[in-house]
Design an enzyme around this catalytic site. Structure first.
Site, PDB file in Angstrom:
ATOM      1  N   LYS A   1      11.027  23.819   8.405  1.00 16.21           N
ATOM      2  CA  LYS A   1      12.262  24.005   9.175  1.00 16.21           C
ATOM      3  C   LYS A   1      12.519  25.493   9.331  1.00 16.21           C
ATOM      4  CE  LYS A   1      16.418  23.078   7.477  1.00 16.21           C
ATOM      5  NZ  LYS A   1      17.537  22.255   6.975  1.00 16.21           N
TER       6      LYS A   1
ATOM      7  N   ASP B   1      26.610  27.141  -0.181  1.00 10.36           N
ATOM      8  CA  ASP B   1      25.223  27.313   0.247  1.00 10.36           C
ATOM      9  C   ASP B   1      24.813  28.783   0.274  1.00 10.36           C
ATOM     10  OD1 ASP B   1      26.709  28.197   2.364  1.00 10.36           O
ATOM     11  OD2 ASP B   1      25.744  26.947   3.875  1.00 10.36           O
TER      12      ASP B   1
END
Length: 348
Positions: free
Chosen positions: A90, A242
């Protein structure tokens, strides 16, 4: 051979919630058993554009693992005996100025899904939808192993796009009936309630109301804790942190909870525990296990009804691979997307 192009609508249609959750659970199991490769996430920093690129590659071999997502044979390496073999990378960005200056999303992702045997690119997929789906699936896997069996209420803090996926996935593994969503944006709360009102007893409420539920998912980007207490026996999916410095759950809650993480390096660097970890409030003794170890039975899940459990989710490349496999298989079977000649196979 053709490469399948799968945009947001095709990925949304192909990412069946139960199948993605099953595949993500198998991915955690494969990682725990040493049947996965997942190099560290790499970064390209672009301060002149207030952004960065991130590369997330992984390989999975979950052939023969019970509960895996696919039982069919295909070009992607699926094994008729059960399980699948898959590889993908990704390529994702974070450009904070995009919405204001370029009318583009701040975060965009693309997945290249390849045949492990030949390296042929089987598909190019919308990685943004893949990320949303696999993140909800990971929370569902954690909830399956860590929440009380009779959990019927769910609180959600943050009514953005991920809140929908959290409820969709978690309601597949627990009999959720009552839902409380908290967000500073009343319009987002109203949209969420309207979307789910035919399926759940859903209402807006304060963070404190959401935190009294049996299951709580937090999906906000806040740098300072907003959840300061939860009910006895609550399971928390801490999704929002995150990056280093982000922190949704108060230290007091974390200290008293059984903490399960998705990955040691990522969580101590940028997950929910990263701030108390860097300050010495938490250490190795406060981490019960990685989720994969719980899935395969190496570590216990919930041990009592009154135990508070926390899943610290940072998002792993193995989850992207698992979700991409499910999407590719479904899209191939139902002829979704567009096929293109991306590789000149006449040049040998």
């Amino acid at each position: 051979m053709q490469t399948r192009l799968l945009g947001p609508d095709a990925v949304e249609a192909a990412a069946q919630t139960e199948d993605v959750t099953e595949a993500v659970e198998a991915a955690f199991a494969a990682d725990a058993r040493g049947d996965a490769q997942m190099p560290a996430k790499s970064y390209i920093d672009l301060p002149e554009y207030n952004g960065d690129f991130r590369s997330m590659p992984a390989y999975l071999d979950v052939r023969g693992i019970d509960g895996s997502a696919s039982q069919s044979t295909s070009e992607s390496g699926s094994d008729a005996g059960g399980g699948f073999e898959a590889a993908a990378v990704k390529w994702v960005n974070s450009h904070a100025d995009n919405p204001r200056e370029h009318d583009l999303p701040a975060v965009m992702g693309t997945v290249i899904y390849s045949d492990p045997e030949t390296a042929f690119p089987l598909a190019l997929l919308d990685g943004t939808t893949i990320t949303r789906k696999r993140t909800g699936a990971a929370a569902a896997v954690a909830t399956k192993h860590l929440a009380r069996e009779d959990a019927r209420s769910m609180g959600i803090v943050g009514a953005g796009v991920q809140s929908y996926t959290q409820l969709e996935a978690i309601s597949r593994v627990r009999p959720i009936e009552e839902v409380v969503v908290a967000d500073r944006n009343d319009e987002r709360v109203a949209e969420f309630v309207a979307h789910f009102q035919d399926r759940f007893d859903v209402r807006g409420g304060a963070i404190e109301d959401a935190a009294r539920c049996d299951v709580l998912s937090t999906v906000t980007p806040v740098p300072d804790p907003i959840v300061h207490a939860v009910a006895e026996g609550t399971h928390i999916n801490a999704i929002g942190a995150d990056a280093a410095g982000k922190h949704e759950i108060a230290d007091a809650v974390l200290r008293d909870a059984t903490i399960v993480i998705d990955d040691y390096e990522q969580c101590t660097h940028s997950g929910e525990i990263n701030v108390p970890w860097s300050e010495g409030v938490l250490d190795d003794d406060d981490i019960h296990a990685e989720l994969g170890a719980v899935v395969v039975g190496e570590k216990s899940g919930r041990t009592s009804d009154d135990e508070v459990t926390v899943f610290d989710s940072t998002g792993l490349a193995i989850q992207d691979v698992a979700a991409s496999h499910v999407v590719y298989e479904y899209a191939t079977e139902h002829d979704l997307g567009q096929s293109v000649s991306l590789v000149d196979t006449d040049v040998l």
